[in-house]
Design a protein around this motif. Structure first.
Motif, PDB file in Angstrom:
ATOM      1  N   PRO A 121     -15.799   4.679  13.086  1.00 45.19           N
ATOM      2  CA  PRO A 121     -16.506   3.913  13.890  1.00 45.19           C
ATOM      3  C   PRO A 121     -15.801   4.025  15.450  1.00 45.19           C
ATOM      4  N   PRO A 122     -16.273   3.612  16.523  1.00 44.47           N
ATOM      5  CA  PRO A 122     -15.600   3.716  17.898  1.00 44.47           C
ATOM      6  C   PRO A 122     -14.547   2.420  17.758  1.00 44.47           C
ATOM      7  N   LEU A 123     -13.654   2.841  18.549  1.00 42.41           N
ATOM      8  CA  LEU A 123     -12.613   1.673  18.858  1.00 42.41           C
ATOM      9  C   LEU A 123     -12.961   0.867  20.481  1.00 42.41           C
ATOM     10  N   ILE A 124     -13.101  -0.354  19.884  1.00 44.89           N
ATOM     11  CA  ILE A 124     -13.304  -1.373  21.072  1.00 44.89           C
ATOM     12  C   ILE A 124     -12.274  -1.894  21.244  1.00 44.89           C
ATOM     13  N   PRO A 125     -11.451  -1.816  22.588  1.00 43.21           N
ATOM     14  CA  PRO A 125     -10.122  -2.317  23.001  1.00 43.21           C
ATOM     15  C   PRO A 125     -10.291  -3.943  23.017  1.00 43.21           C
ATOM     16  N   HIS A 126     -11.294  -4.564  23.463  1.00 39.53           N
ATOM     17  CA  HIS A 126     -11.400  -5.855  23.661  1.00 39.53           C
ATOM     18  C   HIS A 126     -12.108  -6.715  22.220  1.00 39.53           C
ATOM     19  N   ASN A 127     -12.079  -5.793  21.219  1.00 36.46           N
ATOM     20  CA  ASN A 127     -12.584  -6.275  20.034  1.00 36.46           C
ATOM     21  C   ASN A 127     -11.453  -6.129  18.813  1.00 36.46           C
ATOM     22  N   PRO A 128     -10.832  -6.990  18.635  1.00 39.44           N
ATOM     23  CA  PRO A 128      -9.852  -6.640  17.485  1.00 39.44           C
ATOM     24  C   PRO A 128     -10.488  -6.329  15.952  1.00 39.44           C
ATOM     25  N   LEU A 129     -11.428  -6.925  15.782  1.00 39.35           N
ATOM     26  CA  LEU A 129     -12.379  -6.401  14.560  1.00 39.35           C
ATOM     27  C   LEU A 129     -12.700  -4.974  14.408  1.00 39.35           C
ATOM     28  N   SER A 130     -12.784  -4.097  15.626  1.00 37.21           N
ATOM     29  CA  SER A 130     -12.953  -2.851  15.310  1.00 37.21           C
ATOM     30  C   SER A 130     -11.819  -2.103  14.786  1.00 37.21           C
ATOM     31  N   LEU A 131     -10.750  -2.460  14.806  1.00 40.96           N
ATOM     32  CA  LEU A 131      -9.586  -1.700  14.203  1.00 40.96           C
ATOM     33  C   LEU A 131      -9.626  -2.126  12.558  1.00 40.96           C
ATOM     34  N   ILE A 132     -10.013  -3.151  12.411  1.00 42.00           N
ATOM     35  CA  ILE A 132     -10.586  -3.312  10.784  1.00 42.00           C
ATOM     36  C   ILE A 132     -11.470  -2.541  10.279  1.00 42.00           C
ATOM     37  N   HIS A 133     -12.630  -2.379  10.896  1.00 39.61           N
ATOM     38  CA  HIS A 133     -13.818  -1.530  10.784  1.00 39.61           C
ATOM     39  C   HIS A 133     -13.108  -0.098  10.425  1.00 39.61           C
ATOM     40  N   ILE A 134     -12.569   0.373  11.483  1.00 42.02           N
ATOM     41  CA  ILE A 134     -11.847   1.798  11.399  1.00 42.02           C
ATOM     42  C   ILE A 134     -11.080   1.823  10.297  1.00 42.02           C
ATOM     43  N   ALA A 135     -10.305   1.009   9.789  1.00 41.41           N
ATOM     44  CA  ALA A 135      -9.223   0.910   8.712  1.00 41.41           C
ATOM     45  C   ALA A 135      -9.961   1.088   7.354  1.00 41.41           C
ATOM     46  N   PHE A 136     -11.212   0.289   7.386  1.00 41.42           N
ATOM     47  CA  PHE A 136     -11.784  -0.059   6.176  1.00 41.42           C
ATOM     48  C   PHE A 136     -12.646   1.487   5.911  1.00 41.42           C
ATOM     49  N   THR A 137     -13.244   1.855   6.914  1.00 39.13           N
ATOM     50  CA  THR A 137     -14.160   3.178   6.778  1.00 39.13           C
ATOM     51  C   THR A 137     -13.289   4.032   6.310  1.00 39.13           C
ATOM     52  N   TYR A 138     -12.086   4.317   7.105  1.00 39.30           N
ATOM     53  CA  TYR A 138     -11.147   5.461   6.570  1.00 39.30           C
ATOM     54  C   TYR A 138     -10.605   5.263   5.227  1.00 39.30           C
ATOM     55  N   LEU A 139     -10.154   4.050   4.700  1.00 37.58           N
ATOM     56  CA  LEU A 139      -9.799   4.189   3.374  1.00 37.58           C
ATOM     57  C   LEU A 139     -11.198   4.238   2.373  1.00 37.58           C
ATOM     58  N   PHE A 140     -12.142   3.965   2.809  1.00 36.89           N
ATOM     59  CA  PHE A 140     -13.163   3.982   1.853  1.00 36.89           C
ATOM     60  C   PHE A 140     -13.578   5.425   1.725  1.00 36.89           C
ATOM     61  N   GLN A 141     -13.465   6.224   2.735  1.00 32.67           N
ATOM     62  CA  GLN A 141     -13.703   7.731   2.695  1.00 32.67           C
ATOM     63  C   GLN A 141     -12.797   8.663   2.008  1.00 32.67           C
ATOM     64  N   LEU A 142     -11.443   7.664   1.915  1.00 30.52           N
ATOM     65  CA  LEU A 142     -10.557   8.396   1.072  1.00 30.52           C
ATOM     66  C   LEU A 142     -10.667   8.213  -0.168  1.00 30.52           C
ATOM     67  N   VAL A 143     -11.090   7.032  -0.689  1.00 31.17           N
ATOM     68  CA  VAL A 143     -11.408   6.914  -2.051  1.00 31.17           C
ATOM     69  C   VAL A 143     -12.672   7.579  -2.554  1.00 31.17           C
TER      70      VAL A 143
END
Length: 419
Positions: free
Chosen positions: A44-66
Motif C-alpha cells: 500500500p502507498p505511504l501517506i506521510p501525514h497518516n501514521p496508520l499507513s505505516l501499520i498498513h504497510i507492515a501488516f501487508t508485508y508480514l501477511f505476504q511473507l506468511v
C-alpha cells in the motif's frame, strides 16, 4: 425621449434526426485492466501525514511473507507448436481469452485480430444482438466508400458545369476563352472526368447514383462513425450450441516470451504431446525462423528469430504492447495500451549490426555482412512513406550481433537459467 423594446421570438431550433440505436461498447478499461497474464501484489502507498499507513504497510508485508500469494495462474496455460504454420496454437478458448485480454497476445485464426468468430456467428444466426469490431470496421469502410463516391459525383458535376460555361463562351465568339475561364474558376481548366475521349473511368449512371444516399458528412470521412444496426432476433432460434472453430495463433516471439520471459505458458509438441523445455523451444524457434527450417548445427548468431525476439523482449519489458507489423511492411508495431484503445504510435524495423572485428576478419564474412546489413536509400524511402501515410513514426532498431564464440557461451548460460 423614450426607448421602446420589442419582444423577439426565440430562435428556432434546428430539428435533428433521432440518432439510431448503437450497441453499448464493452468496458475496455475493466476488460484489459491487467497488462500481462501475471498478478502483482504491491504494498500500500505511504501517506506521510497518516501514521496508520505505516501499520498498513507492515501488516501487508508480514501477511505476504506468511501467506505467499501466487503470481502465475493456478492452471498452467497450454498450447502446441505447429510445424505447418510455424507458430503456437492455443485451442483452449478460456486460455485464448486470457492471453488476449491480458496483454493482447496472438490473433484469432478466423479473425483480423481479436478472436471473435464465435460472437460473429451468434449474431449472424440471430442468437444475440449487437455487432463485433469487425462488423463495425466493415460498415465504416462501406460508408466511407459511399462518401467518396458521392464526393466524386459532386466534383464531376462542378467540372461539367465549368466546361459548359467554357462552351458558351466560345459559342458567343469571345477570343480569349482561357483568360475568362481562369477568372471564372480561379485555376487552369481540368479535363472532364468520365468522358469517353479522356480515357478515364466512366462515372456511374443515374440509377447507380441513386443507389447511394446523399451525404452531408463533410470533408473528413475518417472521423465519421457509422450507425450500428441491431438485427432483429427471431422468436425461435436453434438451441444447439455452436462449436467454436477458431483458435488463438501466437507468433514465435510471443510464445517464447510467455514461456521464457513470464513462465506462464507450456508448449507441447504436436506429435507426442510432450512439454518442450525452454532450451528445446528456443532451438525450435530459431530453426523455424528460416524457410525451409534449418538444422541446429547450421544456425548462426544472426538468426531472424534472435534479432526479432531481442527487440520484442526489450519493448515488452518497457511496457509497450508489441504486435506484428507485417501489414505496414515493418517487423513490430508499438501500442501504448493496446489496439482497442489507440492506434500504434511507432513502427519498428529490426536491422542487424556487425561492428565486432570477427565479422570483418575474412572476405567471405565481409561479403555476408554486406549482403545482410546493407539497405538502399530507396528501401528506406518506401518504408518511411508507408508509415507517413498511416501516421506512424518509423523506428530503426539496430541489434549488435556477437561472434559465434560469445554466442555459444551466452546460449549455454541461457539454458542453465531456463532449465
Amino acid at each position: 425621449m423614450g426607448v421602446s423594446f420589442e419582444a423577439q421570438a426565440p430562435p428556432a431550433q434546428c430539428e435533428t434526426a433521432p440518432r439510431p440505436f448503437q450497441a453499448p461498447r464493452p468496458n475496455y478499461n475493466k476488460l484489459h485492466a491487467q497488462p500481462l497474464p501475471v498478478k502483482t501484489y504491491p504494498l500500500p502507498p505511504l501517506i506521510p501525514h497518516n501514521p496508520l499507513s505505516l501499520i498498513h504497510i507492515a501488516f501487508t508485508y508480514l501477511f505476504q511473507l506468511v501467506v505467499r500469494p501466487t503470481s502465475h495462474p493456478v492452471t498452467p496455460l497450454r498450447g502446441y507448436f505447429s510445424l505447418e504454420t510455424r507458430s503456437v496454437h492455443i485451442i483452449d478458448h478460456v486460455t485464448a481469452r486470457i492471453l488476449w485480454e491480458q496483454g493482447f497476445f496472438g490473433k484469432g485464426s478466423l479473425s483480423r485480430s481479436e478472436p471473435a468468430w464465435l460472437e460473429r456467428e451468434k449474431i449472424r444466426q440471430g442468437r444475440r444482438a449487437g455487432s463485433t469490431s469487425e462488423d463495425v470496421t466493415r460498415m465504416r469502410r462501406e460508408e466511407r466508400k459511399q462518401f467518396k463516391t458521392e464526393r466524386a459525383r459532386k466534383e464531376r458535376e462542378v467540372i461539367e458545369e465549368k466546361l459548359a460555361q467554357e462552351a458558351r463562351v466560345v459559342a458567343n465568339g469571345i477570343e480569349d476563352a482561357k483568360e475568362i475561364t481562369a477568372k471564372t474558376i480561379g485555376h487552369v481548366p481540368m479535363p472532364a472526368v468520365g468522358l469517353a475521349s479522356s480515357g478515364c473511368p466512366v462515372p456511374p449512371k443515374e440509377d447507380e447514383r441513386n443507389a447511394f444516399p446523399p451525404s452531408d458528412m463533410g470533408a473528413d470521412a475518417d472521423a465519421y462513425e457509422p450507425s450500428i444496426k441491431v438485427p432483429v432476433i427471431p422468436a425461435e432460434v436453434a438451441t444447439n450450441a455452436i462449436l467454436n472453430q477458431e483458435h488463438l495463433q501466437l507468433t514465435l516471439e510471443e510464445a517464447f516470451f510467455l514461456a521464457y520471459g513470464l513462465g506462464v505458458l507450456e508448449i507441447q509438441e504436436a506429435s507426442n504431446s510432450e512439454t518442450m523445455s525452454t532450451s528445446k523451444l528456443f532451438s525450435v524457434c530459431r530453426s523455424n525462423s528460416y524457410f525451409p527450417p534449418k538444422p541446429s548445427e547450421q544456425l548462426s548468431p544472426d538468426d531472424p528469430f534472435l534479432l526479432s525476439y531481442v527487440v520484442y523482449h526489450h519493448f515488452r519489458s518497457l511496457g509497450w504492447v508489441v504486435r506484428p507489423g507485417i501489414k505496414f511492411a515493418v517487423d513490430h508495431l508499438l501500442y501504448n495500451r493496446g489496439p482497442v484503445f489507440t492506434h500504434a504510435e511507432f513502427a519498428v524495423v529490426v536491422l542487424p549490426s556487425y561492428t565486432h572485428a570477427y565479422w570483418s576478419s575474412t572476405p567471405e564474412l565481409q561479403s555476408r555482412v554486406e549482403r545482410k546489413a546493407k539497405k538502399s536509400w530507396w528501401w528506406l524511402h518506401c518504408v518511411n512513406r508507408v508509415q507517413t501515410q498511416v501516421r506512424k513514426s518509423l523506428v530503426l532498431v539496430y541489434v549488435e550481433v556477437p561472434p559465434p564464440e560469445e554466442m555459444g557461451s551466452t546460449l549455454g548460460e541461457l539454458a542453465e537459467v531456463a532449465d
